[in-house]
Write a protein that holds these residues in place. Structure first.
Motif, PDB file in Angstrom:
ATOM      1  N   LYS B 122       0.868  -1.108   0.012  1.00  0.00           N
ATOM      2  CA  LYS B 122      -0.059  -0.110  -0.090  1.00  0.00           C
ATOM      3  C   LYS B 122       0.914   1.136   0.036  1.00  0.00           C
ATOM      4  CE  LYS B 122      -4.146   2.021   1.804  1.00  0.00           C
ATOM      5  NZ  LYS B 122      -5.363   1.917   2.658  1.00  0.00           N
ATOM      6  N   ALA B 123       1.962   1.085   0.643  1.00  0.00           N
ATOM      7  CA  ALA B 123       2.878   2.430   0.959  1.00  0.00           C
ATOM      8  C   ALA B 123       3.507   2.774  -0.491  1.00  0.00           C
ATOM      9  CB  ALA B 123       4.058   2.152   1.792  1.00  0.00           C
ATOM     10  N   THR B 124       3.724   1.552  -1.129  1.00  0.00           N
ATOM     11  CA  THR B 124       4.485   1.651  -2.716  1.00  0.00           C
ATOM     12  C   THR B 124       3.481   2.135  -3.420  1.00  0.00           C
ATOM     13  OG1 THR B 124       5.634  -0.395  -1.938  1.00  0.00           O
ATOM     14  CG2 THR B 124       5.633   0.449  -4.465  1.00  0.00           C
ATOM     15  N   CYS B 125       2.293   1.783  -3.401  1.00  0.00           N
ATOM     16  CA  CYS B 125       1.294   2.195  -4.340  1.00  0.00           C
ATOM     17  C   CYS B 125       0.816   3.847  -3.752  1.00  0.00           C
ATOM     18  CB  CYS B 125      -0.099   1.400  -4.220  1.00  0.00           C
ATOM     19  SG  CYS B 125       0.030  -0.198  -4.738  1.00  0.00           S
ATOM     20  N   GLU B 126       0.887   4.125  -2.904  1.00  0.00           N
ATOM     21  CA  GLU B 126       0.494   5.508  -2.502  1.00  0.00           C
ATOM     22  C   GLU B 126       1.654   6.389  -2.900  1.00  0.00           C
ATOM     23  OE1 GLU B 126      -1.393   7.813   1.259  1.00  0.00           O
ATOM     24  OE2 GLU B 126       0.761   7.169   1.637  1.00  0.00           O
ATOM     25  N   LEU B 127       2.919   5.788  -2.878  1.00  0.00           N
ATOM     26  CA  LEU B 127       3.963   6.564  -3.550  1.00  0.00           C
ATOM     27  C   LEU B 127       3.709   6.887  -5.068  1.00  0.00           C
ATOM     28  CD1 LEU B 127       6.663   8.334  -3.098  1.00  0.00           C
ATOM     29  CD2 LEU B 127       7.690   6.005  -3.231  1.00  0.00           C
ATOM     30  N   MET B 128       3.448   5.775  -5.379  1.00  0.00           N
ATOM     31  CA  MET B 128       3.484   5.978  -7.121  1.00  0.00           C
ATOM     32  C   MET B 128       2.300   6.676  -7.581  1.00  0.00           C
ATOM     33  SD  MET B 128       5.591   4.287  -8.772  1.00  0.00           S
ATOM     34  CE  MET B 128       4.518   4.711 -10.203  1.00  0.00           C
ATOM     35  N   VAL B 129       1.049   6.780  -6.760  1.00  0.00           N
ATOM     36  CA  VAL B 129      -0.057   7.704  -7.076  1.00  0.00           C
ATOM     37  C   VAL B 129       0.576   8.964  -6.588  1.00  0.00           C
ATOM     38  CG1 VAL B 129      -2.207   8.526  -6.244  1.00  0.00           C
ATOM     39  CG2 VAL B 129      -1.916   6.095  -6.437  1.00  0.00           C
ATOM     40  N   GLY B 130       1.176   9.501  -5.789  1.00  0.00           N
ATOM     41  CA  GLY B 130       1.956  10.541  -5.686  1.00  0.00           C
ATOM     42  C   GLY B 130       2.896  11.206  -6.762  1.00  0.00           C
ATOM     43  N   GLY B 200      -9.949   9.073  -2.429  1.00  0.00           N
ATOM     44  CA  GLY B 200      -9.642  10.637  -1.901  1.00  0.00           C
ATOM     45  C   GLY B 200      -8.212  11.019  -2.320  1.00  0.00           C
ATOM     46  N   ASP B 201      -8.007  12.253  -1.936  1.00  0.00           N
ATOM     47  CA  ASP B 201      -6.855  13.113  -2.121  1.00  0.00           C
ATOM     48  C   ASP B 201      -5.440  12.634  -1.174  1.00  0.00           C
ATOM     49  OD1 ASP B 201      -5.079  14.995  -2.939  1.00  0.00           O
ATOM     50  OD2 ASP B 201      -6.086  16.690  -2.294  1.00  0.00           O
ATOM     51  N   VAL B 202      -4.469  12.086  -1.956  1.00  0.00           N
ATOM     52  CA  VAL B 202      -3.256  11.565  -1.043  1.00  0.00           C
ATOM     53  C   VAL B 202      -2.553  12.701  -0.601  1.00  0.00           C
ATOM     54  CG1 VAL B 202      -3.253   9.052  -2.118  1.00  0.00           C
ATOM     55  CG2 VAL B 202      -1.960  11.040  -3.122  1.00  0.00           C
ATOM     56  N   MET B 203      -2.608  13.908  -1.426  1.00  0.00           N
ATOM     57  CA  MET B 203      -1.664  14.967  -1.296  1.00  0.00           C
ATOM     58  C   MET B 203      -1.851  15.672   0.100  1.00  0.00           C
ATOM     59  SD  MET B 203       0.581  14.908  -3.841  1.00  0.00           S
ATOM     60  CE  MET B 203       0.788  14.315  -5.547  1.00  0.00           C
ATOM     61  N   LEU B 204      -0.950  15.812   0.938  1.00  0.00           N
ATOM     62  CA  LEU B 204      -0.883  16.700   1.920  1.00  0.00           C
ATOM     63  C   LEU B 204      -0.419  18.066   1.693  1.00  0.00           C
ATOM     64  CD1 LEU B 204      -1.274  16.458   5.159  1.00  0.00           C
ATOM     65  CD2 LEU B 204       1.254  15.781   5.290  1.00  0.00           C
ATOM     66  N   ASP B 205      -1.508  19.032   2.222  1.00  0.00           N
ATOM     67  CA  ASP B 205      -1.099  20.477   1.881  1.00  0.00           C
ATOM     68  C   ASP B 205       0.081  20.910   2.712  1.00  0.00           C
ATOM     69  OD1 ASP B 205      -1.989  23.069   1.263  1.00  0.00           O
ATOM     70  OD2 ASP B 205      -2.227  23.362   3.426  1.00  0.00           O
ATOM     71  N   GLU B 206       0.931  21.589   2.140  1.00  0.00           N
ATOM     72  CA  GLU B 206       2.069  22.094   2.793  1.00  0.00           C
ATOM     73  C   GLU B 206       1.959  22.838   4.322  1.00  0.00           C
ATOM     74  OE1 GLU B 206       4.392  24.567   0.092  1.00  0.00           O
ATOM     75  OE2 GLU B 206       5.191  25.666   1.502  1.00  0.00           O
ATOM     76  N   ASP B 207       0.971  23.721   4.115  1.00  0.00           N
ATOM     77  CA  ASP B 207       0.580  24.309   5.554  1.00  0.00           C
ATOM     78  C   ASP B 207       0.117  23.338   6.481  1.00  0.00           C
ATOM     79  OD1 ASP B 207       1.395  26.627   4.539  1.00  0.00           O
ATOM     80  OD2 ASP B 207      -0.551  27.328   3.915  1.00  0.00           O
ATOM     81  N   GLU B 208      -0.608  22.509   6.106  1.00  0.00           N
ATOM     82  CA  GLU B 208      -1.169  21.480   6.937  1.00  0.00           C
ATOM     83  C   GLU B 208      -0.201  20.454   7.395  1.00  0.00           C
ATOM     84  OE1 GLU B 208      -4.383  18.393   5.768  1.00  0.00           O
ATOM     85  OE2 GLU B 208      -5.008  20.280   4.608  1.00  0.00           O
ATOM     86  N   ALA B 209       0.766  20.230   6.519  1.00  0.00           N
ATOM     87  CA  ALA B 209       1.832  19.287   7.212  1.00  0.00           C
ATOM     88  C   ALA B 209       2.740  19.756   8.012  1.00  0.00           C
ATOM     89  CB  ALA B 209       2.859  19.123   5.654  1.00  0.00           C
ATOM     90  N   VAL B 210       3.026  21.191   8.174  1.00  0.00           N
ATOM     91  CA  VAL B 210       3.711  22.058   9.070  1.00  0.00           C
ATOM     92  C   VAL B 210       3.005  22.083  10.190  1.00  0.00           C
ATOM     93  CG1 VAL B 210       4.618  24.525   9.660  1.00  0.00           C
ATOM     94  CG2 VAL B 210       5.117  23.572   7.271  1.00  0.00           C
ATOM     95  N   ALA B 211       1.762  22.342  10.159  1.00  0.00           N
ATOM     96  CA  ALA B 211       0.923  22.323  11.540  1.00  0.00           C
ATOM     97  C   ALA B 211       0.944  20.873  12.159  1.00  0.00           C
ATOM     98  CB  ALA B 211      -0.486  22.600  11.083  1.00  0.00           C
TER      99      ALA B 211
END
Lengths: 233, 270
Positions: B122-130, B200-211
């Motif tokens: 799953k982690a490999t697939c998520e990275l591929m999707v990213g 759903g969206d796999v991308m983490l927003d930059e500001d959200e990540a910092v928070a």
């Protein structure tokens, strides 16, 4: 609508500006700009469609020294959407006055790196809502990457030394694909003949087009024949 | 979750980058035995100095569980300068619509050891999707990726088979390496998503990540033992069990660090 190739614009001082205007007309942008630097000749190139008034203001105020659209793209592999730069302290310093000249703050800058350290970037802008902008951008990104590389390659090859250094270095596979296309085969035929997928054929065609500074496959085939890289079909 | 880091936002994620370079050291020097340079436990090469984009997979605690790096094929990239043996003397693919992805790896140890909520697949697939979604957004049609045969099999098994290869497979370290082609089409992305059940969206927003990183840094390390009596007992036990002076000091330091939580009544009145 297809983008015209720089080969089709006659040699003249403003052929690059004409090309940028063509990009704007084709994809519905208000303005476009290209900036490039070639370490081989140490020459800077800047070509824009902006009004003379905005160009003068930009120059008089040295905005190129702070313009975040330029400085961020220089450090990026991916195109930089200007939406990402809104928090930059210099963003408003450029785009508040730009507004007075009728230039909006929606745009994207596409960086292109060359093998010898050449660097260029194409910027396009359109005054519209955020939603409209994102929709437009997503529709044209593939073409914009090609347009950025096309003008960049032409500008770089306009320098005699770079033209001398540039050899269209095609792989055996790329030449093989072009040779079959010159013989009138379709990409599907070529895939069957070479026992590879059509998508992989497409990758070789894209790469051949780039190396031959051609926007279309037929231009690439024509140029390859002209350079005696392949035989006429 | 996938976070994309480049020269424009890297100053916001020093710990994530450090974690990523350490993972690369464990995978490429350790597991694969490739000839890479390790300094200070981190694998960093000349291409990391060219402002690449990193696609980074993170778990809920913001640990790096996977990563990859992308470069333009128009400029200097690994297949030309480092993996040229794969190309077997042939010139590389060059196109503004094709990116090169390298240093693709997944932290199999971390995922397998802890009570992880994800699996290697799953982690490999998520990275591929990213990688595919990030590239697609940039007007990229295809990715050329340098991988080892194990990763090649993982891709094939997860309904994500490369549509072709460039050059040949060459020995590299304990394994071998090859260059695979993957299209960045909606079709491929939905197949990989369907295979791994990613919605759903796999991308983490930059500001959200910092928070998230800041919130995690503020959270006290011991969260399960919230009863002050239990904590007090634990600390006393640690001090009593200390066999050496340094162990005793460490236990005392722990008790003093937790003092606010050990005396809730006192802290409530101040």
């Amino acid at each position: 609508m297809d983008l015209i190739s720089l080969h089709d614009i006659p040699e003249s001082e403003d052929r690059y500006t004409k090309y940028l205007h063509n990009i704007c007309e084709t994809y519905e942008f208000d303005d476009a700009a290209y900036a490039g630097i070639n370490p081989v000749g140490g020459v800077m190139h800047a070509i824009v469609t902006y009004s003379d008034e905005w160009q003068a203001y930009y120059q008089d105020n040295n905005l190129h020294t702070i313009d975040p659209t330029l400085h961020s793209a220089m450090r990026s592999v991916a195109p930089v959407d200007w939406l990402r730069l809104k928090k930059d302290q210099n963003f408003r310093k450029v785009f508040d006055p730009a507004r007075e000249f009728g230039i909006g703050d929606k745009g994207i800058t596409i960086p292109i790196r060359g093998p010898f350290g050449e660097f260029g970037m194409l910027s396009v802008t359109r005054d519209c809502s955020k939603d409209e902008w994102i929709k437009l951008r997503n529709n044209v990104m593939i073409d914009l990457q090609q347009a950025a590389a096309h003008i960049h390659d032409h500008v770089m090859h306009s320098e005699p030394l770079s033209r001398y250094l540039h050899h269209p270095n095609l792989s055996k596979r790329e030449l093989e694909v072009l040779q079959w296309l010159a013989a009138g085969k379709s990409q599907q035929d070529v895939a069957d003949i070479l026992n590879i997928s059509t998508r992989t054929v497409e990758v070789h065609v894209r790469s051949a087009r780039e190396k031959l500074v051609a926007l279309t496959t037929s231009q690439a085939v024509g140029r390859a024949i002209g350079m005696n890289l392949i035989f006429p079909g | 979750m996938i976070l994309t880091i480049d020269a424009l936002n890297m100053h916001r994620f020093p710990t994530v980058l450090e974690d990523m370079f350490q993972l690369r050291a464990r995978v490429f020097a350790g597991r694969l035995g490739w000839d890479v340079t390790i300094a200070d436990g981190k694998e960093i090469d000349q291409f990391d100095k060219m402002n690449p984009s990193y696609i980074v997979g993170l778990d809920d605690e913001m640990n790096v569980i996977s990563c990859a790096r992308v470069l333009q094929t128009m400029g200097p990239h690994m297949l030309v300068d480092v993996f040229d043996a794969i190309l077997d003397g042939e010139p590389p693919v060059r196109s503004p619509n094709i990116w090169e992805s390298t240093r693709f790896c997944v932290d199999t140890q971390r995922i397998k050891s802890e009570d992880s909520k994800t699996t290697v697949s799953k982690a490999t697939c998520e990275l591929m999707v990213g990688i595919l979604e990030y590239s697609q957004m940039a007007g990229i049609t295809d990715i050329i990726t340098v991988i080892d045969p194990v990763m090649d099999r993982v891709l094939k098994r997860s309904d994500n088979a490369p549509h072709g290869y460039v050059g040949k497979t060459v020995p590299m370290g304990k394994v071998s390496a090859l260059a695979a082609l993957l299209d960045c089409t909606d079709e491929r992305i939905s197949k990989v998503r369907a295979f791994a059940g990613i919605e759903g969206d796999v991308m983490l927003d930059e500001d959200e990540a910092v928070a998230k990183i800041e919130a995690l840094a503020k959270t006290p390390p011991v969260t399960e033992m919230s009863d002050p009596k239990e904590l007090q007992a634990y600390c006393d036990e640690q001090i009593a069990m200390a066999k050496t002076e340094s162990e005793r000091e460490a236990a005392l330091a722990l008790r003093s660090a937790l003092s606010v939580r050990l005396t809730p009544d006192l802290s409530a009145t101040t």
